[in-house]
Motif scaffolding. Structure first.
Motif, mmCIF file in Angstrom:
data_model
loop_
_atom_site.group_PDB
_atom_site.id
_atom_site.type_symbol
_atom_site.label_atom_id
_atom_site.label_comp_id
_atom_site.label_asym_id
_atom_site.label_seq_id
_atom_site.Cartn_x
_atom_site.Cartn_y
_atom_site.Cartn_z
ATOM 1 N N GLU A 1 -25.333 15.669 -4.612
ATOM 2 C CA GLU A 1 -26.541 16.402 -4.989
ATOM 3 C C GLU A 1 -27.502 15.514 -5.785
ATOM 4 O OE1 GLU A 1 -27.833 20.220 -7.770
ATOM 5 O OE2 GLU A 1 -25.734 19.980 -7.222
ATOM 6 N N VAL A 2 -26.965 14.732 -6.712
ATOM 7 C CA VAL A 2 -27.800 13.852 -7.529
ATOM 8 C C VAL A 2 -28.407 12.743 -6.667
ATOM 9 C CG1 VAL A 2 -27.786 12.206 -9.466
ATOM 10 C CG2 VAL A 2 -26.578 14.401 -9.659
ATOM 11 N N TYR A 3 -27.605 12.123 -5.809
ATOM 12 C CA TYR A 3 -28.133 11.091 -4.914
ATOM 13 C C TYR A 3 -29.247 11.658 -4.032
ATOM 14 C CZ TYR A 3 -24.245 7.833 -5.889
ATOM 15 O OH TYR A 3 -23.366 6.967 -6.472
ATOM 16 N N ARG A 4 -29.013 12.850 -3.489
ATOM 17 C CA ARG A 4 -30.011 13.482 -2.609
ATOM 18 C C ARG A 4 -31.292 13.785 -3.389
ATOM 19 N NH1 ARG A 4 -26.826 16.367 0.249
ATOM 20 N NH2 ARG A 4 -26.390 17.865 -1.405
ATOM 21 N N ASP B 1 -32.462 12.326 -5.949
ATOM 22 C CA ASP B 1 -33.163 11.095 -6.307
ATOM 23 C C ASP B 1 -33.541 10.246 -5.099
ATOM 24 O OD1 ASP B 1 -32.891 11.960 -8.912
ATOM 25 O OD2 ASP B 1 -31.179 10.672 -9.356
ATOM 26 N N GLY B 2 -33.376 10.808 -3.908
ATOM 27 C CA GLY B 2 -33.811 10.116 -2.694
ATOM 28 C C GLY B 2 -32.966 8.916 -2.324
ATOM 29 N N TYR B 3 -31.699 8.899 -2.753
ATOM 30 C CA TYR B 3 -30.776 7.800 -2.462
ATOM 31 C C TYR B 3 -31.359 6.465 -2.905
ATOM 32 C CZ TYR B 3 -28.490 11.426 0.208
ATOM 33 O OH TYR B 3 -27.887 12.606 0.561
ATOM 34 N N ARG B 4 -32.020 6.491 -4.070
ATOM 35 C CA ARG B 4 -32.621 5.295 -4.655
ATOM 36 C C ARG B 4 -32.456 5.339 -6.172
ATOM 37 N NH1 ARG B 4 -35.024 2.029 -1.641
ATOM 38 N NH2 ARG B 4 -35.818 2.514 0.419
ATOM 39 N N ASP C 1 -36.193 1.859 -7.922
ATOM 40 C CA ASP C 1 -36.344 2.233 -6.513
ATOM 41 C C ASP C 1 -35.411 1.460 -5.572
ATOM 42 O OD1 ASP C 1 -37.638 4.157 -4.919
ATOM 43 O OD2 ASP C 1 -38.974 2.635 -4.084
ATOM 44 N N SER C 2 -34.441 0.731 -6.097
ATOM 45 C CA SER C 2 -33.485 0.024 -5.248
ATOM 46 C C SER C 2 -32.553 1.022 -4.567
ATOM 47 C CB SER C 2 -32.648 -0.940 -6.097
ATOM 48 O OG SER C 2 -31.611 -1.516 -5.320
ATOM 49 N N SER C 3 -32.105 0.661 -3.376
ATOM 50 C CA SER C 3 -31.124 1.497 -2.679
ATOM 51 C C SER C 3 -29.750 0.818 -2.653
ATOM 52 C CB SER C 3 -31.594 1.776 -1.249
ATOM 53 O OG SER C 3 -31.727 0.562 -0.536
ATOM 54 N N GLN C 4 -29.593 -0.254 -3.393
ATOM 55 C CA GLN C 4 -28.353 -1.032 -3.410
ATOM 56 C C GLN C 4 -27.512 -0.702 -4.641
ATOM 57 O OE1 GLN C 4 -27.679 -3.216 -0.773
ATOM 58 N NE2 GLN C 4 -29.468 -2.106 -0.004
ATOM 59 N N GLY C 5 -26.204 -0.624 -4.475
ATOM 60 C CA GLY C 5 -25.269 -0.474 -5.593
ATOM 61 C C GLY C 5 -25.510 0.782 -6.419
ATOM 62 N N LEU C 6 -25.759 1.902 -5.771
ATOM 63 C CA LEU C 6 -26.092 3.125 -6.499
ATOM 64 C C LEU C 6 -24.892 3.701 -7.243
ATOM 65 C CD1 LEU C 6 -28.413 4.881 -3.919
ATOM 66 C CD2 LEU C 6 -29.043 3.419 -5.853
ATOM 67 N N GLN C 7 -25.182 4.213 -8.449
ATOM 68 C CA GLN C 7 -24.183 4.821 -9.310
ATOM 69 C C GLN C 7 -24.838 5.999 -10.022
ATOM 70 O OE1 GLN C 7 -23.166 1.568 -11.905
ATOM 71 N NE2 GLN C 7 -22.204 0.394 -10.266
ATOM 72 N N LEU D 1 -27.615 14.034 -15.133
ATOM 73 C CA LEU D 1 -27.217 12.894 -14.306
ATOM 74 C C LEU D 1 -28.421 12.292 -13.602
ATOM 75 C CD1 LEU D 1 -24.038 14.491 -12.700
ATOM 76 C CD2 LEU D 1 -24.117 12.902 -14.622
ATOM 77 N N ILE D 2 -28.373 10.975 -13.424
ATOM 78 C CA ILE D 2 -29.465 10.268 -12.763
ATOM 79 C C ILE D 2 -28.873 9.145 -11.917
ATOM 80 C CG2 ILE D 2 -29.790 8.723 -14.748
ATOM 81 C CD1 ILE D 2 -32.818 8.836 -14.171
ATOM 82 N N THR D 3 -29.489 8.869 -10.794
ATOM 83 C CA THR D 3 -29.060 7.780 -9.923
ATOM 84 C C THR D 3 -29.656 6.472 -10.422
ATOM 85 O OG1 THR D 3 -29.035 9.275 -8.022
ATOM 86 C CG2 THR D 3 -29.037 6.912 -7.546
ATOM 87 N N LEU D 4 -28.793 5.498 -10.679
ATOM 88 C CA LEU D 4 -29.234 4.161 -11.075
ATOM 89 C C LEU D 4 -28.541 3.128 -10.202
ATOM 90 C CD1 LEU D 4 -29.066 4.337 -14.992
ATOM 91 C CD2 LEU D 4 -31.044 4.727 -13.512
ATOM 92 N N CYS D 5 -29.210 2.007 -9.957
ATOM 93 C CA CYS D 5 -28.551 0.888 -9.281
ATOM 94 C C CYS D 5 -27.623 0.229 -10.304
ATOM 95 C CB CYS D 5 -29.576 -0.103 -8.749
ATOM 96 S SG CYS D 5 -30.470 -1.018 -10.032
ATOM 97 N N SER D 6 -26.745 -0.630 -9.834
ATOM 98 C CA SER D 6 -25.781 -1.257 -10.747
ATOM 99 C C SER D 6 -26.478 -2.074 -11.831
ATOM 100 C CB SER D 6 -24.795 -2.124 -9.969
ATOM 101 O OG SER D 6 -25.480 -3.110 -9.227
ATOM 102 N N TYR D 7 -27.632 -2.683 -11.529
ATOM 103 C CA TYR D 7 -28.349 -3.476 -12.525
ATOM 104 C C TYR D 7 -28.913 -2.578 -13.632
ATOM 105 C CZ TYR D 7 -27.974 -7.316 -9.256
ATOM 106 O OH TYR D 7 -27.480 -8.283 -8.415
ATOM 107 N N CYS D 8 -29.618 -1.504 -13.243
ATOM 108 C CA CYS D 8 -30.190 -0.597 -14.238
ATOM 109 C C CYS D 8 -29.095 0.140 -15.006
ATOM 110 C CB CYS D 8 -31.138 0.395 -13.567
ATOM 111 S SG CYS D 8 -32.676 -0.373 -12.987
#
Length: 102
Positions: free
Chosen positions: A12-15, A17-20, A25-31, A49-56
């Motif tokens: 639900e969270v990924y959806r 946040d647009g899978y980014r 706005d990266s779509s790689q390494g999402l957590q 909850l929020i979708t973040l890439c591994s770097y963020c």
């Protein structure tokens, strides 16, 4: 790093946040990141909850993977602002019962 978040909630969270990554706005390494840590009363509610890439995500925890002038506090503020903008005007993380899972 699954943090024992239910698969349905994670999807639900990924959806939402647009899978980014909600910050870069990266779509790689999402957590999925807890904006208010569970140890401080935050829960696994999508409102926390929020979708973040591994770097963020690493940077949000004060362990940036690269040199940057952005602080962990600024990342935390950006996460709060993202959720506030998304759920406004209903989003109030300090409201009694807001962080309940049910």
């Amino acid at each position: 790093m699954n943090a024992n978040i239910k698969s349905a909630t994670r999807r639900e969270v990924y959806r939402r946040d647009g899978y980014r990554c909600a910050l870069c706005d990266s779509s790689q390494g999402l957590q999925v990141h807890h904006v208010i840590p569970r140890g401080e009363g935050g829960t696994d509610s999508p409102h926390n909850l929020i979708t973040l890439c591994s770097y963020c995500h690493s940077h949000a925890h004060g362990r940036p993977l690269y040199d940057t002038p952005v602080t962990a506090a600024e990342i935390a503020q950006a996460c709060v602002e993202y959720l506030a903008d998304y759920y406004a005007p209903d989003w109030n993380p300090w409201a009694k019962g807001r962080w309940s899972d049910g």
